[in-house]
Design an enzyme around this catalytic site. Structure first.
Site, PDB file in Angstrom:
ATOM      1  N   ASP A  22       1.195  -1.255   0.248  1.00 19.83           N
ATOM      2  CA  ASP A  22      -0.043  -0.219   0.268  1.00 19.83           C
ATOM      3  C   ASP A  22       1.162   1.282   0.127  1.00 19.83           C
ATOM      4  O   ASP A  22       1.779   1.354   0.141  1.00 19.83           O
ATOM      5  CB  ASP A  22      -1.020   0.246   1.243  1.00 19.83           C
ATOM      6  CG  ASP A  22      -2.180  -1.180   1.386  1.00 19.83           C
ATOM      7  OD1 ASP A  22      -2.002  -1.371   0.121  1.00 19.83           O
ATOM      8  OD2 ASP A  22      -2.446  -1.422   2.537  1.00 19.83           O
ATOM      9  N   TYR A  81       6.080  -8.096   8.269  1.00 19.38           N
ATOM     10  CA  TYR A  81       6.221  -7.155   8.040  1.00 19.38           C
ATOM     11  C   TYR A  81       6.669  -6.738   9.740  1.00 19.38           C
ATOM     12  O   TYR A  81       6.058  -6.890  10.327  1.00 19.38           O
ATOM     13  CB  TYR A  81       4.555  -6.551   8.322  1.00 19.38           C
ATOM     14  CG  TYR A  81       4.474  -6.919   6.868  1.00 19.38           C
ATOM     15  CD1 TYR A  81       4.193  -6.133   6.040  1.00 19.38           C
ATOM     16  CD2 TYR A  81       3.571  -8.064   6.110  1.00 19.38           C
ATOM     17  CE1 TYR A  81       3.962  -6.137   4.870  1.00 19.38           C
ATOM     18  CE2 TYR A  81       3.594  -8.449   5.008  1.00 19.38           C
ATOM     19  CZ  TYR A  81       3.366  -7.573   4.245  1.00 19.38           C
ATOM     20  OH  TYR A  81       3.156  -7.750   2.791  1.00 19.38           O
ATOM     21  N   ASP A  92      -7.084   1.516   8.156  1.00 17.90           N
ATOM     22  CA  ASP A  92      -5.473   1.663   8.999  1.00 17.90           C
ATOM     23  C   ASP A  92      -5.601   4.029   8.562  1.00 17.90           C
ATOM     24  O   ASP A  92      -6.320   3.960   8.535  1.00 17.90           O
ATOM     25  CB  ASP A  92      -4.483   1.824   7.464  1.00 17.90           C
ATOM     26  CG  ASP A  92      -4.829   2.570   6.006  1.00 17.90           C
ATOM     27  OD1 ASP A  92      -5.130   3.413   6.156  1.00 17.90           O
ATOM     28  OD2 ASP A  92      -4.490   1.565   4.912  1.00 17.90           O
ATOM     29  N   ARG A  97      -3.558  -4.639   8.042  1.00 17.55           N
ATOM     30  CA  ARG A  97      -4.578  -3.628   8.244  1.00 17.55           C
ATOM     31  C   ARG A  97      -5.746  -4.349   8.572  1.00 17.55           C
ATOM     32  O   ARG A  97      -6.183  -4.216  10.143  1.00 17.55           O
ATOM     33  CB  ARG A  97      -5.098  -2.700   7.671  1.00 17.55           C
ATOM     34  CG  ARG A  97      -4.881  -3.163   5.809  1.00 17.55           C
ATOM     35  CD  ARG A  97      -5.172  -1.694   4.765  1.00 17.55           C
ATOM     36  NE  ARG A  97      -4.951  -2.622   4.067  1.00 17.55           N
ATOM     37  CZ  ARG A  97      -5.949  -2.357   3.232  1.00 17.55           C
ATOM     38  NH1 ARG A  97      -7.225  -1.520   3.557  1.00 17.55           N
ATOM     39  NH2 ARG A  97      -6.317  -2.624   1.693  1.00 17.55           N
TER      40      ARG A  97
END
Length: 294
Positions: A40, A68, A82, A176
């Site tokens: 993203d 991540y 988010d 997210r």
């Protein structure tokens, strides 16, 4: 000769993955550029980019696990799950570090995730984010994903309801959505506040280069020096070298007799050129995917 190889970009914030590829097409003067694993715009970190003939490896790289570091903000729910989205609701946060740690357990292993409305998943031929931008919400089928590791790290500001997570997960996992679902489990809601990918396609941040450094190298005519050879991605497989006759057969799409145990191999010509990823079964070597220059 056209540029060929892999470039591990440390993607900057506010760039889409396609923005990065578009910029690199100009830098390398090469149309055949693709990436493995979309990030993203708000996210940073490892974005493997495949250049030239190496784009044939994207299908393998996209299937790999990813790691991540995610910052999560408790007490807030947004339409995008988010911090970039519109705040729909705020709630008081009563959970502390102990409660957050305990809430992680059900999310480890194989879980079901409902794709967020702001995603590129298609329902009825339409991308969900296109429907979301029109104010529409449709039913989405939950999909299985695997969370191989989920760890609460130091960092963040627990007094403000901010925590940092390390997530090692399968393809198709929405971080997210993981944060949103964790917030639901805690009863206070949550949104992803920051995301950095530290590993994708077997490459870590230690192999990554900044986009600005690639563009500066391109201005000097040195960008190709930053490319990793495509066989670097297949380094986990054993190597096998064929003779000149074998290389000719490979280049013509034929099978080759070879010695060795059954399995998948990196196959090279007698001159060291990487020819293909091949499968050896009962002494017969066949092409899985070719990578030689035509």
């Amino acid at each position: 000769m056209a540029a060929n190889g892999i470039l591990v970009i440390d993607k900057p914030s506010e760039w889409t993955s396609m923005d990065v590829c578009a910029k690199l097409r100009g830098a390398f003067h090469e149309k055949r550029i693709g990436h493995a694993g979309t990030l993203d715009p708000m996210a940073t970190g490892v974005l493997p980019v495949f250049v030239g003939r190496a784009t044939r490896a994207v299908e393998f790289a996209s299937e790999s696990n990813k790691e991540y570091i995610a910052d999560i903000k408790l007490g807030v729910i947004t339409d995008t799950q988010d911090q970039t989205g519109t705040v729909l609701e705020t709630r008081p946060v009563t959970a502390g570090r102990t409660e957050v740690e305990a809430a992680l357990a059900p999310f480890r292993g194989e879980i079901l995730q409902v794709p967020p409305m702001y995603s590129a998943v298609k329902v009825g031929g339409k991308k969900l984010y296109e429907l979301a931008r029109k104010g529409k919400e449709v039913e989405r089928r939950a999909r299985p994903v695997t969370i191989h590791a989920l760890e609460l790290l130091e960092g963040g500001d627990p007094e403000a309801g901010e925590y940092r997570l390390r997530v090692l997960c399968s393809k198709g996992t929405y971080i997210r959505t993981l944060c949103h679902d964790l917030g639901q489990a805690l009863g206070c809601g949550a949104a992803l506040a920051g995301l950095r990918r530290t590993q994708a396609a077997g490459f870590g941040l230690d192999r990554a280069v900044r986009l600005e450094d690639v563009l500066a190298a391109a201005d000097r005519g040195e960008a190709e020096r930053l490319l990793l050879p495509v066989d670097a991605y297949f380094g986990g497989y054993p190597a096998l070298t064929v003779d000149e006759a074998g290389e000719k057969r490979v280049r013509n799409g034929g099978s080759v007799r070879a010695a060795g145990g059954d399995g998948t191999y990196r196959v090279y010509g007698p001159g060291g050129a990487f020819l293909m990823l091949g499968r050896l079964e009962r002494g017969t070597l066949k092409t899985i995917k070719s990578f030689y220059e035509v």
